[in-house]
Design an enzyme around this catalytic site. Structure first.
Site, PDB file in Angstrom:
ATOM      1  N   CYS A  83       0.821  -1.217   0.000  1.00 29.32           N
ATOM      2  CA  CYS A  83       0.000   0.000   0.000  1.00 29.32           C
ATOM      3  C   CYS A  83       0.852   1.263   0.000  1.00 29.32           C
ATOM      4  O   CYS A  83       0.310   2.370  -0.118  1.00 29.32           O
ATOM      5  CB  CYS A  83      -0.932   0.002   1.205  1.00 29.32           C
ATOM      6  SG  CYS A  83      -1.984  -1.454   1.306  1.00 29.32           S
ATOM      7  N   HIS A 333      -9.281   4.074  -0.994  1.00 27.88           N
ATOM      8  CA  HIS A 333      -7.925   3.526  -0.855  1.00 27.88           C
ATOM      9  C   HIS A 333      -7.586   2.589  -2.023  1.00 27.88           C
ATOM     10  O   HIS A 333      -7.523   1.371  -1.862  1.00 27.88           O
ATOM     11  CB  HIS A 333      -7.827   2.783   0.494  1.00 27.88           C
ATOM     12  CG  HIS A 333      -6.474   2.246   0.807  1.00 27.88           C
ATOM     13  ND1 HIS A 333      -5.298   2.769   0.307  1.00 27.88           N
ATOM     14  CD2 HIS A 333      -6.088   1.193   1.595  1.00 27.88           C
ATOM     15  CE1 HIS A 333      -4.276   2.080   0.766  1.00 27.88           C
ATOM     16  NE2 HIS A 333      -4.710   1.111   1.537  1.00 27.88           N
TER      17      HIS A 333
END
Length: 385
Positions: A83, A333
């Site tokens: 991420c 996200h």
């Protein structure tokens, strides 16, 4: 090393983008960035993407994206750190320009996560944990962050209400952001009555699965001045650090050592302390993550993040605003794009162009982007000159 400025930012809408492909959203963000920059010069491209292979059956983005941008021949490389891939792509672009290898580098982050079903998305994300010792045994990221939340509650007395206040605050900010996946305000009851995911974390404690892309154009300060960019937004500090990939091997699961170390390195490079920072975009993949990150950065003392959030310290009008964009929780996200989108928000705020979510007199910003449960982290310090 040459001084570095960001002269262009561009994003797509974040959300479920059924009508667009991975390549479509990557090119859209890049073109929006070049339009904002006022130049179409690109000497090189760095691409942050966690797993185009697992989400879309598409690897080799370093060929695909220049091709569909109409930039055949342009050097390009993909950067991966789970991420934190987007933030690492920005760092790679910074290093390429600072070293003198290139003068204009586009840092692009992209992820299209909704092309697979929920089980496949969970599998793809779980590859950012330890495959043999975490994922194989059935624990995924909601489970890992739930362990941290339980430990935080036990040691510091952090409450369920305090966790919920993080989500309420970030949705309040995200409601002011046209790029947000979920641009609506919520109440504490919305969070507390949402479905249980991994005790004590409920659905509204978790960031969503998102499609999206973001891009920034980086050049030297001297080149930015030639283009007449005002205010000039510079990157004055960068810090990167790593930690064990397994949560159980940490010296203390309530200490995010990679975040603390990356923050110290970035602030030292910028010649600043955390008290010199006006606001931050941090990696709130879960509500407990935001609390633990602001403790690791030294914004509050360990154990004080919950009460500080309830007191309004981290609100848009508080003494230290956190996630004015809405954060991962409300804005969304798309894992490979998140770190670049954080930098886009910081630049927008430092330009004074963030509209209703504008932070007054914002001059210095911090962005924090991490991989997995904190196994890797990259932090940028940006300033308006």
């Amino acid at each position: 090393m040459r001084d570095i400025a960001i002269i262009g930012i561009g994003m797509t809408k974040f959300g479920e983008l059924w009508e667009k492909s991975l390549r479509d959203i990557a090119v859209e963000a890049a073109l929006n960035c070049l339009s904002d920059a006022g130049t179409d010069r690109i000497d090189s491209i760095t691409i942050g993407c966690m797993s185009g292979g697992l989400f879309n059956g598409q690897e080799h983005l370093s060929s695909l994206i220049p091709d569909y941008m109409g930039r055949l021949g342009t050097p390009a490389v993909r950067v991966e750190s789970a991420c934190a891939s987007g933030g690492m792509a920005v760092r790679s672009a910074f290093m390429e320009v600072a070293s003198g290898m290139s003068d204009y580098v586009l840092a692009l982050g992209v992820e299209k996560m909704n092309d697979v079903d929920g089980n496949q998305a969970t599998h793809a994300l779980a590859t950012a944990a330890d495959g043999d010792y975490e994922a194989f045994h059935g624990i995924n990221f909601p489970g890992l962050y739930a362990l941290m939340a339980k430990a935080h509650m036990e040691k510091y007395g952090t409450t369920r209400d305090q966790l919920a206040e993080v989500a309420v605050k970030n949705h309040r900010n995200g409601a002011l952001n046209p790029h947000s996946q979920f641009p609506m305000e919520i109440t504490k009851d919305t969070v507390l009555k949402s479905a249980m995911v991994a005790d004590p974390l409920r659905l509204f404690d978790c960031s969503p699965v998102t499609d999206g892309a973001a891009a920034v154009l980086i050049t030297t300060v001297d080149e930015a001045k030639k283009l007449g960019k005002q205010p000039l937004v510079v990157i004055s500090g960068i810090g990167v650090a790593t930690d064990t990939i397994q949560l159980c091997q940490r010296r203390d699961i309530l200490k995010l050592d990679a975040i603390e170390l990356a923050g110290q390195r970035a602030l030292k490079m910028a010649g600043k302390t955390i008290r010199d920072i006006n606001f931050a975009e941090v990696h709130d993949c879960f509500t407990i993550a935001e609390l633990m990150v602001i403790e690791a950065l030294g914004i509050v003392e360990p154990g004080q993040s919950g009460p500080a959030t309830v007191s309004g310290l981290t609100s848009l009008t508080g003494k230290f605003p956190i996630n004015p964009s809405g954060g991962l929780k409300s804005k969304g996200h798309p894992v490979g794009a998140t770190g670049v989108a954080q930098v886009c928000e910081a630049v927008l705020q430092l330009r004074g162009k963030a509209g209703k979510r504008q932070i007054k007199n914002a001059k210095t910003a911090l962005t924090q982007n991490m991989g997995g449960s904190g196994g890797s982290c990259v932090i940028h310090i940006l300033e308006a000159k």
